[in-house]
Design a protein around this motif. Structure first.
Motif, PDB file in Angstrom:
ATOM      1  N   TYR A  11     -41.827 -17.889  -2.517  1.00  0.00           N
ATOM      2  CA  TYR A  11     -42.969 -17.874  -3.417  1.00  0.00           C
ATOM      3  C   TYR A  11     -42.675 -16.873  -4.535  1.00  0.00           C
ATOM      4  O   TYR A  11     -42.511 -15.681  -4.280  1.00  0.00           O
ATOM      5  CB  TYR A  11     -44.195 -17.447  -2.593  1.00  0.00           C
ATOM      6  N   VAL A  13     -43.842 -14.762  -7.726  1.00  0.00           N
ATOM      7  CA  VAL A  13     -44.976 -14.219  -8.468  1.00  0.00           C
ATOM      8  C   VAL A  13     -44.390 -13.584  -9.732  1.00  0.00           C
ATOM      9  O   VAL A  13     -43.460 -12.783  -9.640  1.00  0.00           O
ATOM     10  CB  VAL A  13     -45.733 -13.156  -7.632  1.00  0.00           C
ATOM     11  N   ARG A  44     -48.765 -14.366 -12.934  1.00  0.00           N
ATOM     12  CA  ARG A  44     -49.549 -13.139 -12.771  1.00  0.00           C
ATOM     13  C   ARG A  44     -49.350 -12.281 -14.011  1.00  0.00           C
ATOM     14  O   ARG A  44     -48.282 -11.706 -14.217  1.00  0.00           O
ATOM     15  CB  ARG A  44     -49.096 -12.398 -11.518  1.00  0.00           C
ATOM     16  N   ASN A  74     -52.892 -16.257 -11.223  1.00  0.00           N
ATOM     17  CA  ASN A  74     -53.465 -15.082 -10.573  1.00  0.00           C
ATOM     18  C   ASN A  74     -54.826 -14.773 -11.171  1.00  0.00           C
ATOM     19  O   ASN A  74     -54.965 -14.662 -12.394  1.00  0.00           O
ATOM     20  CB  ASN A  74     -52.512 -13.897 -10.755  1.00  0.00           C
ATOM     21  N   HIS A  89     -54.656 -17.707  -7.255  1.00  0.00           N
ATOM     22  CA  HIS A  89     -54.504 -16.668  -6.227  1.00  0.00           C
ATOM     23  C   HIS A  89     -55.437 -15.525  -6.599  1.00  0.00           C
ATOM     24  O   HIS A  89     -55.395 -15.043  -7.734  1.00  0.00           O
ATOM     25  CB  HIS A  89     -53.069 -16.156  -6.149  1.00  0.00           C
ATOM     26  N   GLY A 132     -51.872 -14.109   1.196  1.00  0.00           N
ATOM     27  CA  GLY A 132     -50.735 -13.277   0.799  1.00  0.00           C
ATOM     28  C   GLY A 132     -50.936 -11.929   1.487  1.00  0.00           C
ATOM     29  O   GLY A 132     -51.778 -11.145   1.072  1.00  0.00           O
ATOM     30  N   THR A 139     -43.557  -0.685  -2.971  1.00  0.00           N
ATOM     31  CA  THR A 139     -42.879  -1.356  -4.081  1.00  0.00           C
ATOM     32  C   THR A 139     -43.331  -0.765  -5.403  1.00  0.00           C
ATOM     33  O   THR A 139     -44.494  -0.384  -5.557  1.00  0.00           O
ATOM     34  CB  THR A 139     -43.163  -2.875  -4.054  1.00  0.00           C
ATOM     35  N   THR A 141     -43.523  -2.462  -8.046  1.00  0.00           N
ATOM     36  CA  THR A 141     -44.207  -3.506  -8.811  1.00  0.00           C
ATOM     37  C   THR A 141     -45.717  -3.370  -8.721  1.00  0.00           C
ATOM     38  O   THR A 141     -46.442  -3.733  -9.636  1.00  0.00           O
ATOM     39  CB  THR A 141     -43.765  -4.896  -8.300  1.00  0.00           C
ATOM     40  N   VAL A 175     -48.021 -15.889   3.656  1.00  0.00           N
ATOM     41  CA  VAL A 175     -46.772 -15.308   3.135  1.00  0.00           C
ATOM     42  C   VAL A 175     -46.944 -13.796   3.178  1.00  0.00           C
ATOM     43  O   VAL A 175     -48.072 -13.301   3.180  1.00  0.00           O
ATOM     44  CB  VAL A 175     -46.472 -15.742   1.675  1.00  0.00           C
ATOM     45  N   GLY A 179     -41.899  -5.490  -1.702  1.00  0.00           N
ATOM     46  CA  GLY A 179     -40.582  -4.917  -1.412  1.00  0.00           C
ATOM     47  C   GLY A 179     -39.623  -5.855  -0.707  1.00  0.00           C
ATOM     48  O   GLY A 179     -38.620  -5.409  -0.149  1.00  0.00           O
ATOM     49  N   ALA A 209     -43.229 -13.789  -0.514  1.00  0.00           N
ATOM     50  CA  ALA A 209     -43.515 -13.807  -1.944  1.00  0.00           C
ATOM     51  C   ALA A 209     -42.790 -12.633  -2.575  1.00  0.00           C
ATOM     52  O   ALA A 209     -42.779 -11.533  -2.008  1.00  0.00           O
ATOM     53  CB  ALA A 209     -45.021 -13.709  -2.187  1.00  0.00           C
ATOM     54  N   VAL A 210     -42.158 -12.862  -3.717  1.00  0.00           N
ATOM     55  CA  VAL A 210     -41.399 -11.790  -4.372  1.00  0.00           C
ATOM     56  C   VAL A 210     -41.682 -11.767  -5.863  1.00  0.00           C
ATOM     57  O   VAL A 210     -41.920 -12.797  -6.483  1.00  0.00           O
ATOM     58  CB  VAL A 210     -39.873 -11.934  -4.165  1.00  0.00           C
ATOM     59  N   VAL A 211     -41.625 -10.564  -6.405  1.00  0.00           N
ATOM     60  CA  VAL A 211     -41.692 -10.392  -7.851  1.00  0.00           C
ATOM     61  C   VAL A 211     -40.317  -9.926  -8.332  1.00  0.00           C
ATOM     62  O   VAL A 211     -39.519 -10.716  -8.854  1.00  0.00           O
ATOM     63  CB  VAL A 211     -42.781  -9.366  -8.267  1.00  0.00           C
ATOM     64  N   SER A 212     -40.036  -8.634  -8.122  1.00  0.00           N
ATOM     65  CA  SER A 212     -38.863  -8.045  -8.785  1.00  0.00           C
ATOM     66  C   SER A 212     -37.535  -8.605  -8.280  1.00  0.00           C
ATOM     67  O   SER A 212     -36.566  -8.643  -9.038  1.00  0.00           O
ATOM     68  CB  SER A 212     -38.895  -6.523  -8.650  1.00  0.00           C
TER      69      SER A 212
END
Ligand code: TPS
Length: 546
Positions: A11, A13, A44, A74, A89, A132, A139, A141, A175, A179, A209-212
């Motif tokens: 996932y 983000v 997001r 988001n 979300h 989530g 993290t 983020t 999910v 981090g 779910a991941v961002v960075s």
């Protein structure tokens, strides 16, 4: 797309802050992530104007549609409606799920961020399709997160959902977030899979779910591809047998005794053949002794407490022992680096949580280490294993328990059946092998449980006998890995090597007490199995006390 059919496994983000996105174009980065295999995308944006947000949303929706992947927005239901995408979300401070559902109707996907059982309960009640759950690990983020949950915090929420009588609660998709990156994703998923047997958690996580880890990667396509590959393949440390053998409780099971004796012989031969690296991160007090023990059993010792060289050492194919004897922040940081190095190549790690229950610093050190990665084997005395049980999320209260003093075990708190129960439950949960040492050692991999009564009291009267059993076990596990053989039997074989050698050394004529025992013990570890070449099975069979 019906909400139930969504694949939540990877996932993405998004985040447009320069620290993560850099000067790249978000739509291009998402396109690359889609090519790499992300399965769902959330836009997001915390600062963009509504018009700008709708514009980016529409561009992203075009890309997502080309790949057959749902796009969520988001927080902003209005933007989701304007874009015509698959859902939203919402966080705890955003519009509530019930209102969003009213506005969006039954067919759109609605997810909610939750960090407690209560928040999960409410989100499901209000009609969320997925949760989530986070924050898993600290993290950069999202710094204003209420809670760092760790694996155990996530497990508690999954447990609550999984045991619910309400079908919607049991089936809600989940999910975890915070981090997650390539170095820990397999461990995260592995630890949040519901084991098929001795099932401590009835519900598995459906994705990460991941961002960075994607938006901040220099090549988002490669990063997504790599995460996708890691998520869909078994982790290197998962080499456990799938055969569900019955528990090995036997004083009288001749076939099993022969099996143990013969695997002990082959495991010993494997150690001597491969002479695996035995990498010890341990106390100064025991370094010399541990190196001698490693050499005597046939392994190649290296004493290195420097996390920076752990990856090079892990690539040599040996095993690592982490001894928590000096749990300073500096030591813990080196341990963390070494754990992720060995996990990344699937090298075995033995954790020796020395004195784990004795002080609050050691209790938090243990939690830190358990959250840092996966251990193939955790060994300790009763009180140490009790601390492991607690740190791994079990609530155990024992009426006659006293605070642990020093590193000695003291009198036994448990019956054999209780010990077996504790080690097998921790092993099933951690998906590893757990050994509780004592006059009777009890070990389990969650499927099989075995008690061993070999050994000698002198082992309790010398420094470092626990640590060097760890050295021995790491060597046996590393050799078993090279042979592709069963880690549980290899651990039994390592214990037998160590303890039968101790019995023999203690009865040598030169030994008058613990002092003279030490050199005789090293001799005995060395001679074990060498002098019995005529009838290897029969000598071992007669020495076994299982
Ligand atoms: C599905 N959230 C919790 S931690 C975090 C975010 C955005 C940052 C993770 O960044 N669950 C879903 N969507 C959300 N937006 C949240 C939770 C909230 P990194 O992966 O860089 O550590």
């Amino acid at each position: 797309m019906a909400p139930a059919a969504v694949d939540y496994s990877l996932y993405l983000v998004t985040d447009s802050t320069p620290a993560i996105l850099g000067d790249r174009d978000l739509v291009e980065v998402v396109e690359q992530a889609l090519q790499g295999g992300v399965t769902i995308v959330q836009l997001r944006e915390k600062t963009a104007d509504t018009g700008e947000l709708i514009k980016i949303g529409k561009a992203l929706h075009e890309k997502c549609k080309q790949h057959g992947i749902p796009l969520l927005i988001n927080d902003r239901v209005d933007v989701a409606l304007a874009v015509g995408c698959e859902g939203v979300h919402v966080g705890q401070d955003d519009m509530n799920v019930a209102t969003a559902r009213q506005l969006l109707g039954p067919d759109k996907i609605i997810g909610a961020t939750v960090s407690s059982i209560e928040e999960a309960r409410i989100a499901v009640e209000r009609g969320a399709d997925y949760l989530g759950i986070g924050t898993l690990y600290a993290t950069n983020t999202k710094k204003n997160t209420k809670d760092i949950l760790g694996i155990n915090g996530i497990r508690k929420i999954l447990h609550y959902l999984g045991i619910s009588e309400d079908e919607k609660t049991r089936n809600i998709k989940t999910v975890c977030i915070g981090g997650v990156n390539a170095s820990n994703v397999q461990n995260v998923i592995y630890q949040l899979l519901a084991p098929s047997l001795s099932n401590p958690e009835p519900k598995s996580i459906d994705g990460v779910a991941v961002v960075s880890a994607i938006v901040g990667a220099s090549d988002p396509s490669k990063a997504s591809q790599n995460l996708h590959k890691l998520i869909t393949s078994p982790p290197p440390f998962s080499s456990r047998t799938s055969s569900l053998n019955p528990p090995i409780w036997h004083d009288d099971n001749a076939a099993e005794l022969d099996n143990i004796a013969s695997t002990a012989i082959t495991s010993l031969a494997a150690v001597r053949k491969h002479s695996p690296l035995s990498h010890n991160m341990t106390n100064l007090v025991v370094q010399n002794f541990a190196a001698s023990v490693a050499l005597a059993i046939g392994a190649s010792p290296i004493m290195s407490n420097n996390g920076a060289e752990a990856l090079d050492l892990a690539n040599l194919g040996g095993g690592l022992v982490i001894n928590m004897g000096t749990a300073t922040p500096d030591a813990l940081n080196n341990h963390r680096l070494a754990i992720s190095a060995y996990n990344s190549v699937g090298g075995p790690i033995v954790l020796d949580p020395v004195g784990a229950g004795a002080t609050s610093a050691r209790r938090s050190a243990l939690s830190f280490l358990l959250a840092s990665g996966h251990f193939s084997l955790i060994k300790g005395n009763e009180r140490e294993i009790l601390s492991v049980a607690r740190a791994s999320g079990f609530t155990l209260s024992l009426p006659n328990e006293q605070q642990q003093k020093g590193v000695d075990s003291g009198d036994s708190l448990f019956t054999l059946e209780q010990k077996a129960y504790i080690v097998s439950r921790i092993a099933a949960r951690e998906r590893n092998i757990v050994l509780m040492t004592g006059a009777t050692d009890v070990l389990s991999d969650g499927y099989r449980t075995c008690a061993i009564r070999n050994g000698h009291e002198y082992l309790g009267l010398i420094t470092g006998s626990g640590c060097t059993l760890g050295t021995t076990l790491a060597s046996y596990l590393a050799a078993a890995k090279k042979e592709g053989s069963d880690a549980f039997y290899a651990a039994v074989a390592g214990i037998l090597h160590y303890e039968i050698a101790a019995e023999r050394a203690a009865s040598a004529p030169s030994v008058k007490g613990p002092g003279t025992f030490i050199p005789a013990f090293i001799d005995s570890l060395y001679h074990y199995g060498r002098d019995e070449s005529e009838a290897p099975l029969s000598w071992l069979r007669s020495a076994l006390k299982v």
